[in-house]
Design an enzyme around this catalytic site. Structure first.
Site, PDB file in Angstrom:
ATOM      1  N   CYS A   1      55.698  45.176  90.325  1.00 33.02           N
ATOM      2  CA  CYS A   1      55.619  45.423  88.879  1.00 33.02           C
ATOM      3  C   CYS A   1      55.997  44.192  88.075  1.00 33.02           C
ATOM      4  CB  CYS A   1      56.485  46.614  88.489  1.00 33.02           C
ATOM      5  SG  CYS A   1      58.137  46.521  89.158  1.00 33.02           S
TER       6      CYS A   1
ATOM      7  N   LYS B   1      60.358  62.672  94.679  1.00 33.31           N
ATOM      8  CA  LYS B   1      58.992  62.736  95.204  1.00 33.31           C
ATOM      9  C   LYS B   1      58.503  61.319  95.482  1.00 33.31           C
ATOM     10  CE  LYS B   1      54.916  62.581  93.573  1.00 33.31           C
ATOM     11  NZ  LYS B   1      54.213  61.834  94.641  1.00 33.31           N
TER      12      LYS B   1
ATOM     13  N   VAL C   1      50.896  56.824  83.630  1.00 31.93           N
ATOM     14  CA  VAL C   1      51.648  58.030  84.003  1.00 31.93           C
ATOM     15  C   VAL C   1      52.987  58.062  83.249  1.00 31.93           C
ATOM     16  CG1 VAL C   1      52.735  59.289  85.903  1.00 31.93           C
ATOM     17  CG2 VAL C   1      50.460  58.326  86.195  1.00 31.93           C
TER      18      VAL C   1
ATOM     19  N   GLU D   1      47.326  44.951  84.166  1.00 30.91           N
ATOM     20  CA  GLU D   1      48.031  44.740  85.417  1.00 30.91           C
ATOM     21  C   GLU D   1      47.019  44.896  86.550  1.00 30.91           C
ATOM     22  OE1 GLU D   1      50.925  47.888  86.421  1.00 30.91           O
ATOM     23  OE2 GLU D   1      52.300  46.272  86.953  1.00 30.91           O
TER      24      GLU D   1
ATOM     25  N   THR E   1      52.024  52.537  83.719  1.00 27.25           N
ATOM     26  CA  THR E   1      52.308  52.814  82.313  1.00 27.25           C
ATOM     27  C   THR E   1      51.578  54.077  81.871  1.00 27.25           C
ATOM     28  OG1 THR E   1      52.799  50.522  81.827  1.00 27.25           O
ATOM     29  CG2 THR E   1      52.105  51.857  79.974  1.00 27.25           C
TER      30      THR E   1
ATOM     31  N   GLU F   1      60.320  52.921  84.397  1.00 28.61           N
ATOM     32  CA  GLU F   1      60.136  51.536  84.827  1.00 28.61           C
ATOM     33  C   GLU F   1      58.650  51.390  85.136  1.00 28.61           C
ATOM     34  OE1 GLU F   1      59.310  48.605  86.494  1.00 28.61           O
ATOM     35  OE2 GLU F   1      60.442  49.154  88.290  1.00 28.61           O
TER      36      GLU F   1
HETATM   37  P1  NAI Z   1      50.899  56.213  89.546  1.00 32.31           P
HETATM   38  O1  NAI Z   1      51.720  55.834  88.382  1.00 32.31           O
HETATM   39  O2  NAI Z   1      49.838  57.238  89.370  1.00 32.31           O
HETATM   40  O3  NAI Z   1      51.865  56.734  90.720  1.00 32.31           O
HETATM   41  C1  NAI Z   1      53.259  56.567  90.789  1.00 32.31           C
HETATM   42  C2  NAI Z   1      53.920  57.878  91.177  1.00 32.31           C
HETATM   43  O4  NAI Z   1      53.716  58.839  90.138  1.00 32.31           O
HETATM   44  C3  NAI Z   1      53.355  58.536  92.423  1.00 32.31           C
HETATM   45  O5  NAI Z   1      54.429  59.117  93.133  1.00 32.31           O
HETATM   46  C4  NAI Z   1      52.444  59.614  91.878  1.00 32.31           C
HETATM   47  O6  NAI Z   1      52.244  60.690  92.768  1.00 32.31           O
HETATM   48  C5  NAI Z   1      53.200  60.058  90.673  1.00 32.31           C
HETATM   49  N1  NAI Z   1      52.401  60.709  89.616  1.00 32.31           N
HETATM   50  C6  NAI Z   1      51.095  60.546  89.318  1.00 32.31           C
HETATM   51  N2  NAI Z   1      50.751  61.307  88.259  1.00 32.31           N
HETATM   52  C7  NAI Z   1      51.874  61.965  87.872  1.00 32.31           C
HETATM   53  C8  NAI Z   1      52.175  62.877  86.826  1.00 32.31           C
HETATM   54  N3  NAI Z   1      51.253  63.274  85.965  1.00 32.31           N
HETATM   55  N4  NAI Z   1      53.447  63.332  86.709  1.00 32.31           N
HETATM   56  C9  NAI Z   1      54.403  62.925  87.553  1.00 32.31           C
HETATM   57  N5  NAI Z   1      54.169  62.065  88.570  1.00 32.31           N
HETATM   58  C10 NAI Z   1      52.934  61.578  88.725  1.00 32.31           C
HETATM   59  O7  NAI Z   1      50.282  54.884  90.131  1.00 32.31           O
HETATM   60  P2  NAI Z   1      49.013  54.756  91.111  1.00 32.31           P
HETATM   61  O8  NAI Z   1      47.949  55.727  90.688  1.00 32.31           O
HETATM   62  O9  NAI Z   1      49.502  54.835  92.470  1.00 32.31           O
HETATM   63  O10 NAI Z   1      48.539  53.274  90.803  1.00 32.31           O
HETATM   64  C11 NAI Z   1      47.682  52.970  89.711  1.00 32.31           C
HETATM   65  C12 NAI Z   1      48.086  51.665  89.098  1.00 32.31           C
HETATM   66  O11 NAI Z   1      49.366  51.770  88.541  1.00 32.31           O
HETATM   67  C13 NAI Z   1      48.203  50.491  90.045  1.00 32.31           C
HETATM   68  O12 NAI Z   1      47.006  49.857  90.258  1.00 32.31           O
HETATM   69  C14 NAI Z   1      49.170  49.601  89.332  1.00 32.31           C
HETATM   70  O13 NAI Z   1      48.512  48.796  88.393  1.00 32.31           O
HETATM   71  C15 NAI Z   1      50.064  50.549  88.612  1.00 32.31           C
HETATM   72  N6  NAI Z   1      51.336  50.768  89.335  1.00 32.31           N
HETATM   73  C16 NAI Z   1      52.424  50.143  88.861  1.00 32.31           C
HETATM   74  C17 NAI Z   1      53.618  50.276  89.509  1.00 32.31           C
HETATM   75  C18 NAI Z   1      54.808  49.593  89.010  1.00 32.31           C
HETATM   76  O14 NAI Z   1      55.835  49.610  89.669  1.00 32.31           O
HETATM   77  N7  NAI Z   1      54.758  48.981  87.872  1.00 32.31           N
HETATM   78  C19 NAI Z   1      53.756  51.065  90.732  1.00 32.31           C
HETATM   79  C20 NAI Z   1      52.537  51.734  91.122  1.00 32.31           C
HETATM   80  C21 NAI Z   1      51.386  51.555  90.436  1.00 32.31           C
HETATM   81 MG    MG Z   2      47.729  57.648  89.818  1.00 32.42          MG
END
Ligand code: NAI
Ligand code: MG
Length: 797
Positions: free
Chosen positions: A301, A193, A249, A398, A247, A267
């Site tokens: 990240c 996904k 999620v 972050e 972190t 990750e």
């Molecule tokens: P997110 O962690 O919510 O999204 C990442 C992926 O997880 C997306 O594909 C999303 O649809 C999916 N997801 C969301 N909730 C889920 C659940 N309960 N179960 C399974 N999959 C789920 O990140 P988001 O909301 O896009 O960004 C929020 C913050 O997270 C950012 O501001 C940033 O600080 C951090 N982030 C960190 C990343 C990294 O690589 N370390 C990447 C993306 C965001």
């Molecule tokens: Mg989110």
């Protein structure tokens, strides 16, 4: 006459847009919207609810994609399950041919993919063209190689099954490659996904899969938001979950998969230090920072988002940095001379803005250069915050944007303390011309990736992943492949199951007079904490009963407080990890010798406690001695590696101990099980809090004496007896316990794994295995007792 140097200073950049004509045409062909890619076909977009995908640079709608429902996920998992039957049976060579084909098709379409990625995500075309897409192709090539070698390099391992993979929006196609390439190489099939903000390159990749002739169902792409992701990771047909994202999620997924038996890698976020010493090449360090925090708008990240500068040079360094910030170009991501493109979405833009405001409110000085900014779109200027307090919000969370926070330090020790003053542990970048200092700091920083005089280097041959709350598991390199493999174990013989019934507590004072059994030495075994025998905090012990129902001794009923004391003692014994492997080997040999000298006592104990025959008891003790010798022998041979990365670096893959580990031992083979788990953890340099079998704890408690007489430093091993499930839960919850092996509370994995979500420690919920066979020992245990730190050191010209 004007010098060329001066002309270069004043020269304006003309616009140099990359053409997006092919991408626009492709999007035009899909005006009706994109369905999911399931079983080699796209579903009818009209059959699904859908949502818009927009370009953050200009707000224009690029496409409509389907919102995946639980039924869509179910169909995709079913297709992947069917495909697994044949895909996993192909030879490594046949799978390698498919992965090469994918790599070649990606290369053939590299410009198209780069433009599409830039339109969807907002990142500069220079980066998607020169970094993202070449790394995507590299990843498929590298893993085509692993597919070819899988049988010879991973004997005794097999694929896991259907992998559910959820990825974020910051490197959409690259994260897809990091997930799909190793999964397929190892013989798994996948349902992936993509992030709701950036699903388009994944859909283009789906077309490539078809075009390259990948068998149907091997790769399935279901688009949607968080609930689609939740349906995927929660699906019972999924055997392995791989997630990259926040972190927050990551924690939700840890809890959602607890007790399911699914293999998990996470990750997550970071707040990685970028450490500049006063002897660094400051101009290079400034350029390094441009890559560390302004690459990909800081939406990385492992971004070097926390600048730590040595005090004496701080002002000079900030001045150089501010000057350089003034030359960064923010604007149209499709323009080839843009340095910083658009942030991914308006939500992210608002989040960044709010955090910068918070920083200002908390007393930071905020600098933003006066450079031209686009009037519309999700753009945020490069930002430097100085005078930041280490405990302030902007120093801890972050930000995930082009925002750097800076702090100063005086001494190398202070640099290390500040660097590690975070719950994360993804990456670190160290700048110094002194190799001794750089490597010293590299060893002391708690991070999965360390770059020396460099930053943000990635390669398929090197592992990437974090320590602590940055998650667990690695992507890339040999270490990454293990995330997609499981050992093929023999069937364990039938035997004792974990004790589920509550133990009958008796006040320990009273038990001193318990009847003495014939052939066991009766006493109330105390706990062993910090090198000393300790009474349980509860003041209770419980009767240890043999299969004939006879009490053969008493053991302390340990509780939360005892675990806390053991962790405190372990925290003081940190020198164990720093001791040479040779030292640890010697001590393990010593334990083995002492065990051998007392073999008869241990045999008698086993017989009395478990009802084992003389022969079986003798065999268990003999196997325990051999196993201890085995790990003594292995202590200085669990070598790391130098990865063959693509740039001029020696990339050291170091096997580092976790620190403090909790180990809950099985009932089956109560001595051998204990030895089989505790010895590899010690050999690897960990300190251990062991919870012996509740039913048969006395062989482990007898072990105190061996530890005492074998020069094992105080606190390196603590032994806490009692109810395994509640002690395991306490260990899982403890923030300073960095990893947990649970072979003892079978049936309670759900509670224990969920409890580990606090500090996101890896939990190995071991299925019963035959401890007497080869399954009971080997590299698997050492690998589980270590985490790989990849250190990139410049090498050659
Ligand atoms: P997110 O962690 O919510 O999204 C990442 C992926 O997880 C997306 O594909 C999303 O649809 C999916 N997801 C969301 N909730 C889920 C659940 N309960 N179960 C399974 N999959 C789920 O990140 P988001 O909301 O896009 O960004 C929020 C913050 O997270 C950012 O501001 C940033 O600080 C951090 N982030 C960190 C990343 C990294 O690589 N370390 C990447 C993306 C965001
Ligand atoms: Mg989110």
């Amino acid at each position: 006459m004007a010098l060329i140097k001066d002309i270069l200073q004043t020269m304006e950049y003309g616009p140099s847009p990359e053409s997006n004509e092919h991408v626009v045409a492709w999007l035009g062909q899909h005006e009706a919207g994109f369905g999911h890619f399931i079983d080699g076909k796209f579903t009818d977009p009209a059959a699904s609810e859908s949502f818009e995908v927009t370009s953050p640079a200009n707000g224009k709608v690029l496409a409509r994609v389907a919102r995946g429902t639980a039924e869509d996920v179910d169909r995709a998992v079913a297709a992947a399950t069917r495909a697994f039957k044949s895909w996993s049976k192909l030879s490594g060579h046949e799978r390698a041919r498919h992965l090469y084909a994918l790599a070649r098709h990606i290369q053939k379409r590299d410009r198209f993919l780069a433009v599409l990625e830039t339109m969807d995500n907002g990142k500069p075309i220079r980066e998607s063209r020169d970094i993202d897409i070449p790394l995507v192709a590299r990843h498929f090539y590298h893993h085509a190689g692993w597919a070819e070698l899988i049988e010879s390099e991973f004997p005794g391992y097999q694929p896991v099954g259907v992998c559910g993979q959820v990825i974020p929006w910051n490197f959409p196609l690259l994260m897809l490659a990091w997930k799909i390439a190793p999964a397929l190489a190892a013989g798994n099939t996948v349902v992936l996904k993509p992030a709701e903000q950036t699903p388009l390159t994944a859909l283009a990749f789906a077309e490539i899969c078809r075009e390259a002739g990948l068998p149907d169902g091997v790769v399935n792409i279901v688009t949607g938001e968080g609930d689609t992701g939740a349906a995927l990771v929660g699906h019972p047909g999924v055997a392995k979950v791989a997630f990259t994202g926040s972190t927050e999620v990551g924690r939700i997924i840890r809890r959602a998969t607890a007790g399911s038996g699914k293999k998990l890698s996470l990750e997550l976020g970071g707040k990685s230090p970028f450490i500049v010493f006063d002897d660094a090449d400051l101009d290079s360090a400034v350029e390094g920072l441009v890559d560390a925090i302004w690459f990909n708008q800081g939406e990385v990240c492992c971004a070097g988002s926390r600048l730590l500068v040595q005090e004496g040079i701080a002002e000079k360094f900030y001045a150089k940095l501010r000057a350089r910030m003034g030359t960064l170009r923010v604007g149209d991501p499709l323009d080839k001379s843009t340095d910083i493109g658009a942030v991914v979405s308006t939500e992210q833009l608002e989040r960044i803005g709010a955090l910068v405001a918070k920083g200002r409110q908390e007393g930071a000085e905020v600098f933003q250069p006066s450079i031209a900014m686009p009037a519309k779109g999700c753009f945020f200027p490069p930002t430097l915050m100085t005078g930041v307090e280490p405990a302030s919000t902007v120093a801890m969370v972050e930000i995930f944007g082009p925002v750097l926070v800076a702090m100063t330090f005086r001494t190398p020790d202070e640099a290390v303390a500040l660097a590690n003053n975070t719950r994360f542990g993804l990456a670190a970048s160290i700048w110094s011309e002194n190799i001794n200092r750089s490597l010293d700091i590299a060893a002391r920083v708690k991070a999965g990736v360390v770059w020396i005089n460099a930053t943000n280097l990635f390669d398929a041959a090197a592992g990437f992943g974090g320590y602590r709350e940055s998650g667990f598991g690695r992507e890339g390199g040999r270490e990454g492949l293990y995330e997609y493999l499981v050992p093929a174990l023999g069937k364990p013989a039938k035997g004792a199951e974990a004790t589920k019934a509550p133990l009958n507590p008796t006040p320990s004072a009273a038990t001193a007079l318990a009847p003495v059994s014939d052939d066991a030495i009766d006493r109330t075994a105390k706990l062993y904490i910090g090198g000393k025998q300790a009474r349980p905090d509860s003041g209770y012990s419980y009767a240890v009963v043999n299969p004939a129902g006879k009490t053969v001794g008493h053991a302390g009923l340990g509780n939360r407080k005892d675990i806390r004391n053991a962790v405190e003692a372990a925290a003081k014994a940190g020198s164990w990890g720093a001791a040479t492997a040779h030292n640890r080997a010697q001590i393990l040999y010593y334990i083995a010798e002492n065990l051998s000298a007392r073999a008869a006592e241990f045999e008698a104990r086993l017989r009395a406690m478990t009802g084992a025959s003389a022969k079986d008891a003798a065999e268990e003790v003999a196997a325990s001695i051999r196993r201890t010798f085995f790990y003594a022998g292995f202590a200085d041979k669990h070598d790391g590696a130098v990865h063959s990365t693509k740039s001029r670096h020696v990339t050291l893959a170091m096997n580092e101990p976790f620190g403090i580990m909790g180990i809950v031992c099985p009932d089956k083979a109560p001595l051998l099980g204990f030895v089989s788990l505790v010895m590899p953890a010690l050999a690897a340099g960990n300190r251990v809090i062991a919870v012996p079998s509740a039913r048969h704890p006395l062989a482990a408690t007898d072990f105190y004496q061996l530890l005492d007489t074998s020069d094992v430093p105080a606190g390196v091993v603590s032994i806490v007896t009692g109810e395994t499930a509640s002690l395991a839960k306490t260990l899982a919850e403890h923030d300073e316990v960095a990893a947990l092996w649970d072979f003892g509370s079978t049936g309670d994995a759900a509670t224990i794994e969920a409890a580990s979500a606090g500090n996101l420690k890896p939990v190995w919920s071991g299925a019963p295995r035959d401890w007497t066979s080869g399954d009971g020992q080997g590299r698997e245990f050492l690998r589980r007792a270590t985490q790989v730190k990849n250190i990139w050191v410049p090498y050659g010209e």
